[in-house]
Motif scaffolding. Structure first.
Motif, PDB file in Angstrom:
ATOM      1  N   TYR A  15       4.775  44.856  18.364  1.00 28.63           N
ATOM      2  CA  TYR A  15       5.083  46.200  18.855  1.00 28.63           C
ATOM      3  C   TYR A  15       6.583  46.390  18.947  1.00 28.63           C
ATOM      4  O   TYR A  15       7.317  45.512  19.381  1.00 28.63           O
ATOM      5  N   GLU A 102       3.904  51.075  18.020  1.00 24.77           N
ATOM      6  CA  GLU A 102       5.030  51.544  18.807  1.00 24.77           C
ATOM      7  C   GLU A 102       4.670  51.316  20.269  1.00 24.77           C
ATOM      8  O   GLU A 102       3.502  51.090  20.608  1.00 24.77           O
ATOM      9  N   ASP A 104       4.508  53.093  22.943  1.00 25.34           N
ATOM     10  CA  ASP A 104       3.995  54.159  23.812  1.00 25.34           C
ATOM     11  C   ASP A 104       2.497  54.361  23.611  1.00 25.34           C
ATOM     12  O   ASP A 104       2.002  55.485  23.630  1.00 25.34           O
ATOM     13  N   VAL A 105       1.763  53.256  23.397  1.00 20.13           N
ATOM     14  CA  VAL A 105       0.323  53.340  23.146  1.00 20.13           C
ATOM     15  C   VAL A 105      -0.443  52.488  24.153  1.00 20.13           C
ATOM     16  O   VAL A 105       0.110  51.598  24.803  1.00 20.13           O
ATOM     17  N   LEU A 163       1.188  60.626  12.522  1.00 20.77           N
ATOM     18  CA  LEU A 163       1.416  59.656  13.591  1.00 20.77           C
ATOM     19  C   LEU A 163       1.704  58.256  13.040  1.00 20.77           C
ATOM     20  O   LEU A 163       1.008  57.769  12.148  1.00 20.77           O
ATOM     21  N   ALA A 165       2.180  55.694  15.426  1.00 25.85           N
ATOM     22  CA  ALA A 165       2.081  54.907  16.657  1.00 25.85           C
ATOM     23  C   ALA A 165       1.377  53.579  16.454  1.00 25.85           C
ATOM     24  O   ALA A 165       1.599  52.634  17.218  1.00 25.85           O
ATOM     25  N   LEU A 213      -2.433  57.410  22.791  1.00 24.13           N
ATOM     26  CA  LEU A 213      -1.047  57.593  23.192  1.00 24.13           C
ATOM     27  C   LEU A 213      -0.927  57.516  24.706  1.00 24.13           C
ATOM     28  O   LEU A 213      -1.708  58.128  25.429  1.00 24.13           O
ATOM     29  N   SER A 217       4.526  58.723  25.753  1.00 24.91           N
ATOM     30  CA  SER A 217       4.778  59.173  24.388  1.00 24.91           C
ATOM     31  C   SER A 217       5.339  60.579  24.346  1.00 24.91           C
ATOM     32  O   SER A 217       5.950  60.989  23.358  1.00 24.91           O
ATOM     33  N   SER A 220      10.029  60.948  24.624  1.00 19.46           N
ATOM     34  CA  SER A 220      10.445  60.093  23.515  1.00 19.46           C
ATOM     35  C   SER A 220      11.579  59.158  23.912  1.00 19.46           C
ATOM     36  O   SER A 220      12.546  59.552  24.554  1.00 19.46           O
TER      37      SER A 220
END
Length: 254
Positions: A15, A102, A104-105, A163, A165, A213, A217, A220
């Motif tokens: 990540y 990423e 933010d999940v 997306l 993510a 998310l 998320s 940002s």
């Protein structure tokens, strides 16, 4: 005696996380530990910390002027550079693919099973997205779907969702992307939608999404984007959307 068919080893999970985002790091480490996955943090790229020569090698203002309706902000450049660094990491590793997230999940309870099912797929795919439009309450445009694992389908998109993510990337996919996406001129989520520009990247998705998310998320970590300020900006944006629609239709499987 016939050979016993063993399941593939778990794919590595990486990540992307900036040094300053310790809270996100702690939360995602806990998520990965909860599911017992071989996951680790991958240091995100802070664009302003890169030497100018590296910035010039990664981002092309000339490409940006041709391909996108506005210049990218530093956060967008750093986000793309982080993904590129992870693609390169994969090719220098012994792994056949990597799970890219990423930070933010949140991982659904079936996340590990979905990733194992993707790892067991026959060769021929380059990228499998772990989240799509449906997670945002939008209608997904699909060309086909097939069973992946209990409760999940492997889908082929008509229009690739933007997306980034979470996705699983194969070595072949990384090779295609690094051969065609460095330097870049668009944000990564827009660039990946132009799959035909990356040696016809074979992109699939998972339905329903294997991740969701997080609340963060919507705040940002990569920085605010530049708003369209004029009619010219809006015209360029509309033109690029039309060109995408035409290109996507032209290159679609017959």
């Amino acid at each position: 005696m016939s050979a016993v068919s063993l399941p593939p080893p778990p794919l590595p999970v990486r990540y992307i996380n900036l040094d300053r985002d310790a809270e996100r790091r702690a939360r995602l480490d806990a998520e990965i530990a909860r599911l017992g996955l071989p996951g680790e943090r991958f240091p995100g790229v802070l664009w302003t910390a890169l030497p100018q020569a590296e910035q010039d090698a990664l981002y092309s203002p000339a490409l940006n002027a041709r391909q996108f309706h506005k210049p990218l902000v530093n956060g967008e450049k750093g986000c793309y550079a982080s993904h590129i660094a992870l693609w390169r990491w994969l090719l220098h590793s012994p792994h056949p693919a990597v799970v890219v997230l990423e930070d933010d999940v949140r991982l659904k309870d079936d996340f590990a099973a979905v990733c194992a099912a993707i790892a067991a797929l026959p060769a021929g795919w380059d990228m499998v997205k772990l989240i799509g439009r449906a997670e945002l309450g939008k209608t997904e445009k699909l060309r086909s779907e097939a069973p992946l694992c209990p409760g999940y389908q492997l889908v082929q998109y008509r229009r690739i969702p933007s997306l980034t993510a979470g996705y699983v990337l194969s070595r072949q996919g990384a090779q295609k992307l690094l051969a065609t996406r460095v330097p870049f001129g668009r944000p990564i989520d827009v660039d990946l939608r132009h799959w035909w520009e990356s040696q016809h990247l074979v992109m699939r998705g998972v339905s329903p999404a294997a991740i969701e998310l997080d609340d963060t998320s919507f705040d940002s970590s990569i920085g605010a984007k530049v708003a369209e300020r004029s009619l010219a900006d809006k015209w360029r944006k509309a033109r690029h959307k039309l060109l995408y629609t035409l290109g996507n239709a032209w290159h679609a499987p017959r």
